[in-house]
Design a protein around this motif. Structure first.
Motif, PDB file in Angstrom:
ATOM      1  N   THR A 109      72.633  56.972  71.876  1.00 50.76           N
ATOM      2  CA  THR A 109      73.917  56.903  71.184  1.00 50.76           C
ATOM      3  C   THR A 109      74.492  58.295  70.986  1.00 50.76           C
ATOM      4  O   THR A 109      73.813  59.314  71.139  1.00 50.76           O
ATOM      5  CB  THR A 109      73.786  56.211  69.820  1.00 50.76           C
ATOM      6  OG1 THR A 109      73.036  57.049  68.936  1.00 50.76           O
ATOM      7  CG2 THR A 109      73.101  54.864  69.952  1.00 50.76           C
ATOM      8  N   ILE A 162      75.611  58.283  75.746  1.00 49.16           N
ATOM      9  CA  ILE A 162      76.941  58.157  75.167  1.00 49.16           C
ATOM     10  C   ILE A 162      77.339  59.493  74.561  1.00 49.16           C
ATOM     11  O   ILE A 162      76.687  60.004  73.659  1.00 49.16           O
ATOM     12  CB  ILE A 162      76.985  57.041  74.105  1.00 49.16           C
ATOM     13  CG1 ILE A 162      76.269  55.785  74.623  1.00 49.16           C
ATOM     14  CG2 ILE A 162      78.421  56.736  73.731  1.00 49.16           C
ATOM     15  CD1 ILE A 162      76.800  55.246  75.930  1.00 49.16           C
ATOM     16  N   THR A 173      79.439  49.886  77.186  1.00 47.08           N
ATOM     17  CA  THR A 173      78.003  50.133  77.322  1.00 47.08           C
ATOM     18  C   THR A 173      77.239  48.898  77.769  1.00 47.08           C
ATOM     19  O   THR A 173      76.373  48.968  78.650  1.00 47.08           O
ATOM     20  CB  THR A 173      77.413  50.644  75.996  1.00 47.08           C
ATOM     21  OG1 THR A 173      78.098  51.832  75.602  1.00 47.08           O
ATOM     22  CG2 THR A 173      75.935  50.950  76.143  1.00 47.08           C
ATOM     23  N   LEU A 194      71.924  55.657  80.017  1.00 46.55           N
ATOM     24  CA  LEU A 194      73.319  55.719  79.586  1.00 46.55           C
ATOM     25  C   LEU A 194      73.373  56.631  78.373  1.00 46.55           C
ATOM     26  O   LEU A 194      72.882  56.285  77.298  1.00 46.55           O
ATOM     27  CB  LEU A 194      73.843  54.325  79.232  1.00 46.55           C
ATOM     28  CG  LEU A 194      73.859  53.313  80.375  1.00 46.55           C
ATOM     29  CD1 LEU A 194      74.267  51.943  79.861  1.00 46.55           C
ATOM     30  CD2 LEU A 194      74.791  53.773  81.492  1.00 46.55           C
ATOM     31  N   ILE A 252      69.354  53.841  76.431  1.00 45.19           N
ATOM     32  CA  ILE A 252      70.698  54.070  75.906  1.00 45.19           C
ATOM     33  C   ILE A 252      70.598  55.043  74.744  1.00 45.19           C
ATOM     34  O   ILE A 252      69.952  54.747  73.738  1.00 45.19           O
ATOM     35  CB  ILE A 252      71.347  52.757  75.447  1.00 45.19           C
ATOM     36  CG1 ILE A 252      71.367  51.736  76.588  1.00 45.19           C
ATOM     37  CG2 ILE A 252      72.757  53.012  74.916  1.00 45.19           C
ATOM     38  CD1 ILE A 252      71.783  50.352  76.157  1.00 45.19           C
ATOM     39  N   LEU A 272      78.319  53.664  70.312  1.00 44.78           N
ATOM     40  CA  LEU A 272      78.283  53.311  71.719  1.00 44.78           C
ATOM     41  C   LEU A 272      79.694  53.293  72.288  1.00 44.78           C
ATOM     42  O   LEU A 272      80.673  53.141  71.565  1.00 44.78           O
ATOM     43  CB  LEU A 272      77.650  51.926  71.922  1.00 44.78           C
ATOM     44  CG  LEU A 272      76.196  51.745  71.493  1.00 44.78           C
ATOM     45  CD1 LEU A 272      75.732  50.336  71.834  1.00 44.78           C
ATOM     46  CD2 LEU A 272      75.287  52.769  72.149  1.00 44.78           C
ATOM     47  N   GLU A 294      84.364  50.603  82.917  1.00 46.82           N
ATOM     48  CA  GLU A 294      84.955  51.472  81.908  1.00 46.82           C
ATOM     49  C   GLU A 294      86.474  51.457  81.946  1.00 46.82           C
ATOM     50  O   GLU A 294      87.131  51.462  80.901  1.00 46.82           O
ATOM     51  CB  GLU A 294      84.480  52.923  82.112  1.00 46.82           C
ATOM     52  CG  GLU A 294      83.105  53.240  81.592  1.00 46.82           C
ATOM     53  CD  GLU A 294      82.832  54.737  81.624  1.00 46.82           C
ATOM     54  OE1 GLU A 294      82.755  55.337  80.550  1.00 46.82           O
ATOM     55  OE2 GLU A 294      82.723  55.287  82.734  1.00 46.82           O
ATOM     56  N   THR A 318      72.657  45.642  71.465  1.00 50.77           N
ATOM     57  CA  THR A 318      72.630  45.940  72.899  1.00 50.77           C
ATOM     58  C   THR A 318      71.217  46.098  73.426  1.00 50.77           C
ATOM     59  O   THR A 318      70.894  45.622  74.516  1.00 50.77           O
ATOM     60  CB  THR A 318      73.430  47.227  73.183  1.00 50.77           C
ATOM     61  OG1 THR A 318      74.759  47.075  72.678  1.00 50.77           O
ATOM     62  CG2 THR A 318      73.492  47.515  74.672  1.00 50.77           C
ATOM     63  N   THR A 322      82.818  57.702  74.268  1.00 51.07           N
ATOM     64  CA  THR A 322      83.059  56.647  73.283  1.00 51.07           C
ATOM     65  C   THR A 322      84.508  56.177  73.305  1.00 51.07           C
ATOM     66  O   THR A 322      84.799  55.026  73.016  1.00 51.07           O
ATOM     67  CB  THR A 322      82.753  57.145  71.859  1.00 51.07           C
ATOM     68  OG1 THR A 322      83.549  58.301  71.589  1.00 51.07           O
ATOM     69  CG2 THR A 322      81.280  57.500  71.720  1.00 51.07           C
TER      70      THR A 322
END
Length: 317
Positions: free
Chosen positions: A146, A82, A127, A80, A144, A123, A26, A159, A116
């Motif tokens: 969003t 987001i 990500t 994950l 994941i 995403l 990140e 993704t 974000t």
């Protein structure tokens, strides 16, 4: 290349190393890039499930239930979530991680909120790399979720292995789903909060939209699953739909991942080129001056871009 302690910890499934690794991808371009190069050959085994939809449709609760069912089946899971970016810290607001705290003591579940940071498409920019970290750490399934910003959340299809579009009755989502590619990205539709009035009407609306498309005998037609995430109703049917989609697309899995790799490489090339231009081609303040010229209509954006590309190519000779 000698693996560093963080990459070794990731491959061993150590939670602290995983957390540190995701922070690296990140925040630190060079260290993150080095980390991915060390773990990449150990990836490609996890199945990535993307869950998208507008705010308030119950995505977090749905993901939480999916995690529970996956663990019951013996799978290890990474999540994950987001989140919107905090205006104070620049990090994730962490709402999703709080809502999924039921799994905080399960060593085989790793949940991470990611901001974000202004990246569009639903995403975070990192990500894909964060998903690689979880994959290398041995997670069988990576979910994941969003951010839930509306109809722009189409990055998920680049993704995830399967994209689940979540709707709720009575919000007009069946109409909004027509816009900006949401219909095109759905592998499975979920009508959540199906105990609400209008659930059958929402299902009928989606069916009507699907009927406008032609599906061949061997093509996947997105199923519509009604769920109540708070009670778990409909979750077995959703898991069955995910598994059927996985079997259906298995012969083309390599092609699908190659397409995702192409998109990722193109994205990285574009990023690297912009970084090169800013670092070595344009002088201090020159880009801002060019933007001012465009705003004054002294030059058009295409001409400005052509000039930058030409200069960049000359510097590389």
């Amino acid at each position: 290349m000698t693996p560093d302690p963080i990459s070794q910890g990731v491959l061993a499934g150590d939670a602290r190393a995983i957390a540190r690794a995701i922070s690296l991808v990140e925040d630190d371009a060079d260290a993150g890039r080095e980390l991915i190069s060390q773990i990449y050959q150990h990836t490609g085994r996890a199945y990535l499930i993307g869950v998208t939809g507008a705010p308030g449709v119950g995505k977090s609760t749905l993901v939480d239930r999916l995690v529970t069912e996956a663990r019951r089946a013996g799978s290890t899971v990474g999540v994950l979530a987001i989140d919107p970016t905090s205006p104070f810290s620049g990090g994730a607001i962490l709402g999703d991680r709080v809502r999924m705290s039921t799994h905080s003591h399960d060593a085989d579940v790793f949940v991470r909120s990611m901001a974000t940071r202004g990246h569009l498409g639903g995403l975070a920019a990192a990500t894909s790399d964060a998903a690689l970290v979880l994959d290398a750490a041995g997670k069988n399934i990576v979910m994941i979720e969003t951010v839930g910003v509306g109809q722009d959340e189409v990055d998920i299809v680049r993704t995830a292995d399967v994209s689940i579009v979540t709707l709720v009755p009575g919000t007009g989502d069946e109409v909004q789903a027509l816009k900006a590619g949401i219909m095109e990205i759905a592998d499975i539709f979920v009508v959540n909060k199906a105990d609400r009035e209008g659930a059958d009407r929402t299902v009928a609306s989606i069916e009507a939209l699907l009927s406008l498309q032609s599906f061949g005998p061997q093509e996947w037609r997105p199923p519509i699953v009604k769920t109540e995430a708070t009670t778990g109703r409909g979750l077995p049917e959703l898991l069955d739909a995910i598994e059927r989609f996985r079997r259906h697309t298995a012969p083309a899995a390599g092609e699908r991942r190659r397409t995702r790799a192409e998109w990722r490489v193109r994205e990285l090339i574009a990023q690297r080129f912009v970084q090169h231009v800013e670092a070595t081609v344009l002088g201090p303040g020159e880009f801002d001056a060019m933007l001012d010229r465009i705003a004054r209509r002294e030059v058009d954006p295409y001409t400005a871009a052509d000039e930058i590309v030409t200069r960049a190519l000359r510097t590389g000779e």
